[in-house]
Design a protein around this motif. Structure first.
Motif, mmCIF file in Angstrom:
data_model
loop_
_atom_site.group_PDB
_atom_site.id
_atom_site.type_symbol
_atom_site.label_atom_id
_atom_site.label_comp_id
_atom_site.label_asym_id
_atom_site.label_seq_id
_atom_site.Cartn_x
_atom_site.Cartn_y
_atom_site.Cartn_z
ATOM 1 N N ASN A 126 2.853 -4.744 -10.137
ATOM 2 C CA ASN A 126 1.857 -3.321 -10.057
ATOM 3 C C ASN A 126 1.785 -2.744 -11.543
ATOM 4 O O ASN A 126 1.050 -1.942 -11.674
ATOM 5 N N VAL A 140 -7.009 12.510 -3.810
ATOM 6 C CA VAL A 140 -5.509 12.295 -3.565
ATOM 7 C C VAL A 140 -5.151 11.436 -4.438
ATOM 8 O O VAL A 140 -5.862 10.758 -5.352
ATOM 9 N N PHE A 200 -1.022 5.061 3.592
ATOM 10 C CA PHE A 200 -1.733 4.028 4.060
ATOM 11 C C PHE A 200 -1.941 4.263 5.719
ATOM 12 O O PHE A 200 -0.628 4.504 6.215
HETATM 13 C C1 EPZ Z 1 -1.234 0.778 -5.638
HETATM 14 O O1 EPZ Z 1 -2.320 0.326 -4.907
HETATM 15 C C2 EPZ Z 1 -0.341 -0.424 -5.343
HETATM 16 N N1 EPZ Z 1 -1.186 -1.638 -5.919
HETATM 17 C C3 EPZ Z 1 0.236 -0.488 -4.009
HETATM 18 O O2 EPZ Z 1 1.000 -1.454 -3.975
HETATM 19 C C4 EPZ Z 1 0.887 0.937 -3.880
HETATM 20 O O3 EPZ Z 1 1.047 0.709 -2.361
HETATM 21 C C5 EPZ Z 1 -0.175 1.956 -4.001
HETATM 22 O O4 EPZ Z 1 -0.497 1.878 -5.399
HETATM 23 C C6 EPZ Z 1 0.433 3.356 -3.765
HETATM 24 O O5 EPZ Z 1 1.693 3.591 -4.363
HETATM 25 C C7 EPZ Z 1 -1.080 -2.084 -7.099
HETATM 26 O O6 EPZ Z 1 -0.774 -1.130 -8.004
HETATM 27 C C8 EPZ Z 1 -1.881 -3.438 -7.453
HETATM 28 P P1 EPZ Z 1 -3.881 4.135 -4.192
HETATM 29 P P2 EPZ Z 1 -3.647 1.379 -5.005
HETATM 30 O O7 EPZ Z 1 -5.207 3.938 -4.749
HETATM 31 O O8 EPZ Z 1 -3.936 1.679 -6.305
HETATM 32 C C9 EPZ Z 1 -6.954 6.146 -1.201
HETATM 33 C C10 EPZ Z 1 2.256 -3.319 -3.029
HETATM 34 O O9 EPZ Z 1 2.583 -3.864 -1.897
HETATM 35 N N2 EPZ Z 1 -7.967 5.849 -1.950
HETATM 36 O O10 EPZ Z 1 -2.871 4.869 -4.992
HETATM 37 O O11 EPZ Z 1 -4.864 0.652 -4.430
HETATM 38 C C11 EPZ Z 1 -6.027 4.808 -0.591
HETATM 39 O O12 EPZ Z 1 -6.596 4.518 0.671
HETATM 40 C C12 EPZ Z 1 0.790 -2.756 -3.007
HETATM 41 O O13 EPZ Z 1 2.588 -4.111 -4.219
HETATM 42 C C13 EPZ Z 1 -9.102 6.363 -1.787
HETATM 43 O O14 EPZ Z 1 -9.421 6.788 -0.511
HETATM 44 O O15 EPZ Z 1 -3.406 2.640 -4.131
HETATM 45 C C14 EPZ Z 1 -4.668 5.311 -0.085
HETATM 46 O O16 EPZ Z 1 -4.750 5.920 1.056
HETATM 47 C C15 EPZ Z 1 0.478 -2.434 -1.763
HETATM 48 N N3 EPZ Z 1 -10.232 5.926 -2.239
HETATM 49 C C16 EPZ Z 1 -4.414 6.463 -1.156
HETATM 50 O O17 EPZ Z 1 -5.818 6.890 -1.802
HETATM 51 C C17 EPZ Z 1 -9.862 5.192 -3.514
HETATM 52 O O18 EPZ Z 1 -11.046 4.880 -4.357
HETATM 53 C C18 EPZ Z 1 -3.412 6.013 -2.207
HETATM 54 O O19 EPZ Z 1 -3.888 4.736 -2.452
HETATM 55 C C19 EPZ Z 1 -8.828 4.710 -4.032
HETATM 56 C C20 EPZ Z 1 -7.830 5.118 -3.075
#
Ligand code: EPZ
Length: 425
Positions: free
Chosen positions: A23, A163, A334
């Motif tokens: 990541n 968020v 999630f």
């Molecule tokens: C990163 O995903 C990681 N992936 C994930 O790891 C990790 O679980 C996650 O961050 C949280 O720590 C990578 O870095 C490649 P977010 P990311 O945007 O950035 C919502 C693993 O197993 N959201 O922080 O995609 C989203 O749905 C993976 O290695 C929106 O609603 O996660 C979630 O509920 C899995 N709209 C929350 O925010 C958006 O435009 C946090 O997601 C973006 C996100």
């Protein structure tokens, strides 16, 4: 198709070298496209997500080569085909991290909405909103985003995430490095991987500073230069091996991981009774399980850093099946990240799914081998951990999910005494 065959019930003892963080490296590969000069990344993990993103970037027209096993050289002179096909994005959601750097440097990119995966809907609306605030025009048509920057480039803006979003923060920071003026990002992510990206960008000449608890300010510059950067150790891989040591009552030393990057996981070890010794000077973490006493149950809630990471949640469940009493897990990031529970129950775990985000685990229970199928990366690691604790033999399919984020997991496990084989099925 390959499968793992694992015979459990043996304490794991020895040393494990932790690879570079998935990541972190994926975002740093994207950051290399912010300059025409060569960028060399070191401690790059040999995982399939890196290979997939390499292919995606190669198809755009960038030069990428691996001078040795754990190094990657990237030269992004030009982007003749600024297009990411849907099939690539379906293989790797993180390809969406190219949005910010491509818009900032080349002024245009076409990429698909990566859509959700096994752990949630995962929209990208925050990313799109941040780019539009910086002056981009983004049209969504037939599943693709057609994104373009104004003729004179992106401009600084104020971005506040509803968020905390890790990749949202990273996309906005990278886009802002070449924007005209200053960008202020609020409710920004604090994950160690985000800081490692910022350190890399600063070494390329970017003007970035954390100026408040969750505030990042970026003053745009005209160009960035090449650099050489070592990817930080993977705290998620480290947590997985720590759980393996604890649940098999073994004694494992992890090398190449900053103890501070394990964050709230260390506190959880203390609360459950897992013995952990850390040494920041040598970047080592020693984890010992003690078969003479059982682990304590705890209640866990996942949160953005410095809270307990959502990626730690599923693997930790295996430890909690061995704790003396009732533990509660609340997944706040999630909406669909409890898929591993049904498989653990088939292996003998006593887990009640309270709702889509909560599970109640009653232990200790003796796990037994079973045939299980992996649906996503961390759930995959969780089933491997359960099989290592279980009596008898397990057969695990869908292991390509594990290969996405774990470098040679079976070789590392065999080296500390595990009975695991990768077979062609
Ligand atoms: C990163 O995903 C990681 N992936 C994930 O790891 C990790 O679980 C996650 O961050 C949280 O720590 C990578 O870095 C490649 P977010 P990311 O945007 O950035 C919502 C693993 O197993 N959201 O922080 O995609 C989203 O749905 C993976 O290695 C929106 O609603 O996660 C979630 O509920 C899995 N709209 C929350 O925010 C958006 O435009 C946090 O997601 C973006 C996100």
């Amino acid at each position: 198709m390959q499968k793992f065959v694992i015979t459990g019930g043996r304490p794991l003892i020895g040393d494990v070298n932790i690879a570079g963080a998935k990541n972190a490296v994926l975002k740093q590969m994207a950051a290399a496209t912010l300059t025409a000069e060569p960028v060399t990344l070191r401690n790059v993990p040999k995982i399939s997500d890196v290979t997939t993103l390499r292919e995606v970037m190669g198809d755009i027209g960038f030069e990428l080569r691996r001078p040795d096993g754990h190094a990657l050289e990237i030269v992004a002179r030009e982007a003749p085909w600024p297009f990411i096909p849907l099939e690539a994005a379906l293989k790797i959601r993180a390809s969406f991290i190219l949005l910010g750097p491509m818009l900032a440097r080349f002024g245009r990119v076409i990429l698909p909405n990566p859509g959700g995966d096994k752990i949630g809907r995962r929209p990208v609306d925050f990313h799109v909103d941040a780019m539009e605030r910086m002056g981009a025009t983004i049209v969504h048509r037939n599943g693709y985003y057609f994104a373009s920057a104004p003729p004179d480039g992106l401009r600084g803006a104020e971005v506040t995430f509803p968020v905390v979003s890790v990749m949202g923060t990273e996309n906005a920071v990278m886009a802002a490095t070449l924007a005209r003026g200053t960008t202020v990002i609020d409710n920004a992510a604090l994950e160690p991987e985000v800081d490692d990206l910022i350190v890399m960008l600063q070494s390329m000449g970017a003007r970035i500073a954390r100026t408040g608890e969750r505030r990042i300010e970026v003053e745009g510059v005209d160009t960035l230069r090449g650099t050489e950067h070592r990817v930080l150790g993977d705290r998620l891989e480290a947590e997985t091996f720590a759980i393996a040591a604890a649940t098999t009552h073994g004694d494992v030393t992890l090398h190449g991981i900053e103890p501070a990057h394990l964050g709230a996981f260390l506190e959880v070890c203390e609360r459950t009774g897992v013995v952990v010794e850390t040494d920041a000077a040598t970047a080592t973490v020693r984890v010992r399980g003690d078969a003479t006493r059982s682990y304590r149950p705890i209640d866990i809630r996942t949160d953005p850093w410095p809270g307990f990471a959502t990626d730690y949640q599923a693997p930790l469940t295996v430890l909690l099946t061995q704790a003396e009493g009732v533990s509660n897990v609340h997944e706040t990031i999630f909406e669909d990240r409890l898929d591993h529970v049904r498989h653990l129950r088939r292996m003998g775990a006593n887990i009640e799914v309270v709702d889509e985000r909560r599970a109640r685990i009653t232990g200790p229970t003796s796990l037994h081998g079973a045939e299980v199928e992996i649906a996503d990366l961390r759930a995959g690691a969780t089933l491997v951990l359960a099989a290592l604790v279980a009596s008898g033999t397990s057969v695990i399919s869908g292991i390509e999910h594990v290969d996405r984020g774990y470098e040679q997991i079976e070789a590392k496990l065999v080296a500390i005494g595990a009975r695991i084989n990768r077979i062609e099925a």
